[in-house]
Design a protein around this motif. Structure first.
Motif, PDB file in Angstrom:
ATOM      1  N   LYS A  22     -57.391  10.970 -38.111  1.00  0.00           N
ATOM      2  CA  LYS A  22     -56.471   9.712 -38.613  1.00  0.00           C
ATOM      3  C   LYS A  22     -57.068   9.361 -40.404  1.00  0.00           C
ATOM      4  O   LYS A  22     -56.373   8.353 -40.749  1.00  0.00           O
ATOM      5  CB  LYS A  22     -58.083   8.763 -37.291  1.00  0.00           C
ATOM      6  CG  LYS A  22     -57.358   7.826 -37.308  1.00  0.00           C
ATOM      7  CD  LYS A  22     -56.102   7.787 -36.442  1.00  0.00           C
ATOM      8  CE  LYS A  22     -55.327   6.075 -36.649  1.00  0.00           C
ATOM      9  NZ  LYS A  22     -53.876   5.916 -35.937  1.00  0.00           N
ATOM     10  N   VAL A  23     -58.261   9.667 -40.502  1.00  0.00           N
ATOM     11  CA  VAL A  23     -59.099   9.365 -42.268  1.00  0.00           C
ATOM     12  C   VAL A  23     -58.149   9.818 -43.073  1.00  0.00           C
ATOM     13  O   VAL A  23     -57.542   9.174 -43.767  1.00  0.00           O
ATOM     14  CB  VAL A  23     -60.532   9.992 -42.297  1.00  0.00           C
ATOM     15  CG1 VAL A  23     -60.668   9.649 -43.458  1.00  0.00           C
ATOM     16  CG2 VAL A  23     -61.396   9.093 -41.091  1.00  0.00           C
ATOM     17  N   ILE A  24     -57.419  11.253 -42.794  1.00  0.00           N
ATOM     18  CA  ILE A  24     -56.577  12.106 -43.303  1.00  0.00           C
ATOM     19  C   ILE A  24     -55.684  10.824 -43.965  1.00  0.00           C
ATOM     20  O   ILE A  24     -55.222  11.291 -44.164  1.00  0.00           O
ATOM     21  CB  ILE A  24     -56.467  13.565 -42.706  1.00  0.00           C
ATOM     22  CG1 ILE A  24     -57.485  14.597 -43.281  1.00  0.00           C
ATOM     23  CG2 ILE A  24     -54.805  13.936 -43.386  1.00  0.00           C
ATOM     24  CD1 ILE A  24     -57.715  14.992 -44.633  1.00  0.00           C
ATOM     25  N   GLU A  25     -55.286  10.487 -42.146  1.00  0.00           N
ATOM     26  CA  GLU A  25     -53.112   9.924 -42.370  1.00  0.00           C
ATOM     27  C   GLU A  25     -53.974   8.470 -43.814  1.00  0.00           C
ATOM     28  O   GLU A  25     -52.885   7.805 -44.205  1.00  0.00           O
ATOM     29  CB  GLU A  25     -53.650   9.223 -41.365  1.00  0.00           C
ATOM     30  CG  GLU A  25     -53.114   9.711 -40.242  1.00  0.00           C
ATOM     31  CD  GLU A  25     -52.442   9.372 -38.674  1.00  0.00           C
ATOM     32  OE1 GLU A  25     -52.667   8.699 -38.974  1.00  0.00           O
ATOM     33  OE2 GLU A  25     -52.117  10.055 -38.015  1.00  0.00           O
ATOM     34  N   LYS A  26     -55.468   8.028 -43.748  1.00  0.00           N
ATOM     35  CA  LYS A  26     -55.299   7.015 -44.813  1.00  0.00           C
ATOM     36  C   LYS A  26     -55.456   7.186 -45.971  1.00  0.00           C
ATOM     37  O   LYS A  26     -56.096   6.337 -47.233  1.00  0.00           O
ATOM     38  CB  LYS A  26     -57.157   6.254 -44.101  1.00  0.00           C
ATOM     39  CG  LYS A  26     -57.035   5.726 -42.255  1.00  0.00           C
ATOM     40  CD  LYS A  26     -56.442   3.899 -42.919  1.00  0.00           C
ATOM     41  CE  LYS A  26     -56.882   3.599 -43.385  1.00  0.00           C
ATOM     42  NZ  LYS A  26     -57.032   2.303 -43.526  1.00  0.00           N
ATOM     43  N   ILE A  27     -54.994   8.377 -46.555  1.00  0.00           N
ATOM     44  CA  ILE A  27     -55.781   9.226 -48.154  1.00  0.00           C
ATOM     45  C   ILE A  27     -54.155   9.679 -48.273  1.00  0.00           C
ATOM     46  O   ILE A  27     -53.740  10.234 -48.108  1.00  0.00           O
ATOM     47  CB  ILE A  27     -56.880  10.063 -48.200  1.00  0.00           C
ATOM     48  CG1 ILE A  27     -57.867   9.379 -46.970  1.00  0.00           C
ATOM     49  CG2 ILE A  27     -57.404  10.423 -49.191  1.00  0.00           C
ATOM     50  CD1 ILE A  27     -59.287  10.708 -46.900  1.00  0.00           C
ATOM     51  N   THR A 117     -69.381  12.670 -33.318  1.00  0.00           N
ATOM     52  CA  THR A 117     -69.106  11.637 -32.281  1.00  0.00           C
ATOM     53  C   THR A 117     -70.233  12.393 -30.892  1.00  0.00           C
ATOM     54  O   THR A 117     -70.952  13.331 -31.229  1.00  0.00           O
ATOM     55  CB  THR A 117     -67.853  12.842 -31.642  1.00  0.00           C
ATOM     56  OG1 THR A 117     -68.282  13.996 -31.594  1.00  0.00           O
ATOM     57  CG2 THR A 117     -66.717  12.617 -32.284  1.00  0.00           C
ATOM     58  N   GLN A 118     -70.147  11.608 -30.141  1.00  0.00           N
ATOM     59  CA  GLN A 118     -71.153  12.356 -29.109  1.00  0.00           C
ATOM     60  C   GLN A 118     -71.241  11.364 -27.842  1.00  0.00           C
ATOM     61  O   GLN A 118     -70.672  10.157 -27.461  1.00  0.00           O
ATOM     62  CB  GLN A 118     -72.682  11.409 -29.591  1.00  0.00           C
ATOM     63  CG  GLN A 118     -72.809   9.887 -29.820  1.00  0.00           C
ATOM     64  CD  GLN A 118     -74.070   8.996 -30.214  1.00  0.00           C
ATOM     65  OE1 GLN A 118     -74.544   9.939 -31.891  1.00  0.00           O
ATOM     66  NE2 GLN A 118     -75.016   8.632 -29.598  1.00  0.00           N
ATOM     67  N   ALA A 150     -68.953   7.717 -33.025  1.00  0.00           N
ATOM     68  CA  ALA A 150     -68.021   7.754 -32.130  1.00  0.00           C
ATOM     69  C   ALA A 150     -68.997   7.891 -30.814  1.00  0.00           C
ATOM     70  O   ALA A 150     -69.468   8.905 -30.780  1.00  0.00           O
ATOM     71  CB  ALA A 150     -66.838   8.431 -31.422  1.00  0.00           C
ATOM     72  N   LYS A 151     -69.191   6.259 -30.196  1.00  0.00           N
ATOM     73  CA  LYS A 151     -70.309   6.851 -28.888  1.00  0.00           C
ATOM     74  C   LYS A 151     -70.229   7.298 -27.863  1.00  0.00           C
ATOM     75  O   LYS A 151     -69.262   6.445 -27.903  1.00  0.00           O
ATOM     76  CB  LYS A 151     -71.773   5.142 -29.118  1.00  0.00           C
ATOM     77  CG  LYS A 151     -72.473   5.460 -30.454  1.00  0.00           C
ATOM     78  CD  LYS A 151     -73.419   4.743 -30.796  1.00  0.00           C
ATOM     79  CE  LYS A 151     -74.320   4.708 -32.128  1.00  0.00           C
ATOM     80  NZ  LYS A 151     -73.740   4.478 -32.969  1.00  0.00           N
ATOM     81  N   GLY A 152     -70.332   7.535 -26.910  1.00  0.00           N
ATOM     82  CA  GLY A 152     -69.844   7.303 -25.330  1.00  0.00           C
ATOM     83  C   GLY A 152     -67.761   8.727 -25.899  1.00  0.00           C
ATOM     84  O   GLY A 152     -67.322   8.353 -24.500  1.00  0.00           O
ATOM     85  N   ALA A 153     -68.605   9.088 -26.808  1.00  0.00           N
ATOM     86  CA  ALA A 153     -67.157  10.023 -26.742  1.00  0.00           C
ATOM     87  C   ALA A 153     -67.233  11.655 -26.208  1.00  0.00           C
ATOM     88  O   ALA A 153     -68.099  12.464 -26.096  1.00  0.00           O
ATOM     89  CB  ALA A 153     -66.797  10.702 -28.164  1.00  0.00           C
ATOM     90  N   ALA A 154     -67.382  11.627 -24.281  1.00  0.00           N
ATOM     91  CA  ALA A 154     -67.458  12.321 -23.907  1.00  0.00           C
ATOM     92  C   ALA A 154     -66.490  14.164 -24.083  1.00  0.00           C
ATOM     93  O   ALA A 154     -66.299  14.434 -24.476  1.00  0.00           O
ATOM     94  CB  ALA A 154     -68.343  12.363 -22.244  1.00  0.00           C
ATOM     95  N   GLU A 162     -63.365   2.206 -30.549  1.00  0.00           N
ATOM     96  CA  GLU A 162     -64.084   1.720 -31.968  1.00  0.00           C
ATOM     97  C   GLU A 162     -63.767   2.736 -33.145  1.00  0.00           C
ATOM     98  O   GLU A 162     -63.413   2.256 -33.924  1.00  0.00           O
ATOM     99  CB  GLU A 162     -65.547   1.072 -30.852  1.00  0.00           C
ATOM    100  CG  GLU A 162     -65.423  -0.353 -30.851  1.00  0.00           C
ATOM    101  CD  GLU A 162     -66.688  -0.394 -30.598  1.00  0.00           C
ATOM    102  OE1 GLU A 162     -68.208  -0.372 -31.140  1.00  0.00           O
ATOM    103  OE2 GLU A 162     -67.645  -0.436 -29.212  1.00  0.00           O
ATOM    104  N   ALA A 163     -64.194   3.721 -32.652  1.00  0.00           N
ATOM    105  CA  ALA A 163     -64.165   4.065 -34.059  1.00  0.00           C
ATOM    106  C   ALA A 163     -62.987   4.556 -35.011  1.00  0.00           C
ATOM    107  O   ALA A 163     -62.541   4.444 -35.838  1.00  0.00           O
ATOM    108  CB  ALA A 163     -64.555   6.027 -33.626  1.00  0.00           C
ATOM    109  N   LEU A 164     -61.495   4.427 -34.122  1.00  0.00           N
ATOM    110  CA  LEU A 164     -60.303   4.594 -34.589  1.00  0.00           C
ATOM    111  C   LEU A 164     -59.990   3.342 -35.533  1.00  0.00           C
ATOM    112  O   LEU A 164     -59.613   3.417 -35.779  1.00  0.00           O
ATOM    113  CB  LEU A 164     -59.062   4.886 -33.485  1.00  0.00           C
ATOM    114  CG  LEU A 164     -59.259   6.289 -32.616  1.00  0.00           C
ATOM    115  CD1 LEU A 164     -58.465   6.227 -31.498  1.00  0.00           C
ATOM    116  CD2 LEU A 164     -58.428   7.394 -34.529  1.00  0.00           C
ATOM    117  N   LYS A 165     -60.677   2.735 -34.230  1.00  0.00           N
ATOM    118  CA  LYS A 165     -60.209   1.020 -35.282  1.00  0.00           C
ATOM    119  C   LYS A 165     -60.726   0.700 -36.694  1.00  0.00           C
ATOM    120  O   LYS A 165     -60.681  -0.024 -37.240  1.00  0.00           O
ATOM    121  CB  LYS A 165     -60.796   0.184 -34.001  1.00  0.00           C
ATOM    122  CG  LYS A 165     -60.657  -1.384 -35.298  1.00  0.00           C
ATOM    123  CD  LYS A 165     -60.511  -2.544 -32.920  1.00  0.00           C
ATOM    124  CE  LYS A 165     -60.333  -4.243 -33.877  1.00  0.00           C
ATOM    125  NZ  LYS A 165     -61.520  -4.699 -34.413  1.00  0.00           N
TER     126      LYS A 165
END
Ligand SMILES: Cc1cc2nc3c(=O)[nH]c(=O)nc-3n(C[C@H](O)[C@H](O)[C@H](O)COP(=O)(O)O)c2cc1C
Length: 172
Positions: A22-27, A117-118, A150-154, A162-165
Motif C-alpha cells: 500500500k505504501v509502494i502504491e503511493k510512491i 505489525t502486532q 498496525a495494532k491488533g493485527a493478528a 487504521e494503518a491503511l487509512k
C-alpha cells in the motif's frame, strides 16, 4: 525516487506485505520489494573484514545493502515477534555493520518509512518501535519520516484498517 522495501515477515499476503505494498502504491519512481525470508541472508560473523575493506559474505544481503545505498527511500517492515522485530529483520540490520565500519560507504541521507505489525492491540511496543528511529536508523545517518504501526493485527488482513487509512493520507 528509488525505493527499496524489505518485508521482515515470512508470511506472504500477511499484514506487512499488505501494508508495504500500500505504501509502494503511493510512491512514484522505481521500487523493488524483497521478502527477507526468501533471500540468502546470513548472520554477521563479526570478523571485522569490513573495517579493512569489504564484507566477506557472498550472499544476497551484499546486493540488497548496495541497493539501499543507492536508494532514496527504504521501507523497512517487520512483525513484532516477542516484543521485537523478527529475526529476519534483525539479521539484515546487523549486516549494516559492513557500512558503519567502512568509511567509504554510507547510508546517510536515506529516508525510512517503518512498518510494524502486532497482534497486541495495546501500545506496549511503541517505545521499542520509536527507539528504532535512533538505533539503527539515525545512527546510520538515515531519517525515519513515517512510522506505520498496525495494532491488533493478528490474522492476515485483520486489524490493519487504521494503518491503511494512515497510509492513504501519507504525503510522500
Ligand atoms: C513467533 C511469533 C511471535 C509473535 N510475538 C508477538 C508479540 O510479542 N506481540 C504481538 O503483539 N504479536 C506477536 N505476534 C503476532 C504478529 O506480530 C502479528 O500477527 C503480525 O501482524 C504478523 O504480521 P504478518 O502478517 O506480516 O506476518 C507474534 C507472531 C509470531 C509468529
Amino acid at each position: 525516487m528509488k525505493t527499496i522495501a524489505l518485508i521482515g515477515s515470512p508470511r506472504k499476503n500477511g499484514n506487512c506485505d499488505i501494508l508495504v505494498n500500500k505504501v509502494i502504491e503511493k510512491i512514484d519512481g522505481e521500487n523493488e520489494v524483497f521478502f527477507l525470508n526468501e533471500l540468502d541472508l546470513r548472520y554477521c560473523d563479526a570478523c571485522q573484514s569490513c573495517q579493512k575493506g569489504d564484507c566477506v559474505k557472498d550472499d544476497d544481503v551484499r546486493n540488497i545493502i548496495a541497493k539501499i545505498e543507492d536508494a532514496d527511500l527504504l521501507i523497512f517492515s517487520s512483525p513484532i515477534y516477542f516484543g521485537q522485530m523478527s529475526a529476519q529483520a534483525k539479521t539484515i540490520i546487523d549486516r549494516f555493520y559492513m557500512i558503519s565500519q567502512n568509511q567509504e560507504r554510507s547510508l546517510a541521507g536515506t529516508k525510512v518509512i517503518q512498518v510494524f505489525t502486532q497482534a497486541n492491540p495495546s501500545e506496549a511496543f511503541d517505545s521499542y518501535i520509536k527507539s528504532m528511529e535512533t538505533m539503527p536508523f539515525a545512527f546510520m545517518g538515515m531519517e525515519v519520516i513515517e512510522t506505520i504501526s498496525a495494532k491488533g493485527a493478528a490474522g492476515k488482513g485483520e486489524g490493519i484498517e487504521e494503518a491503511l487509512k494512515k497510509i492513504e493520507e501519507l504525503e510522500i
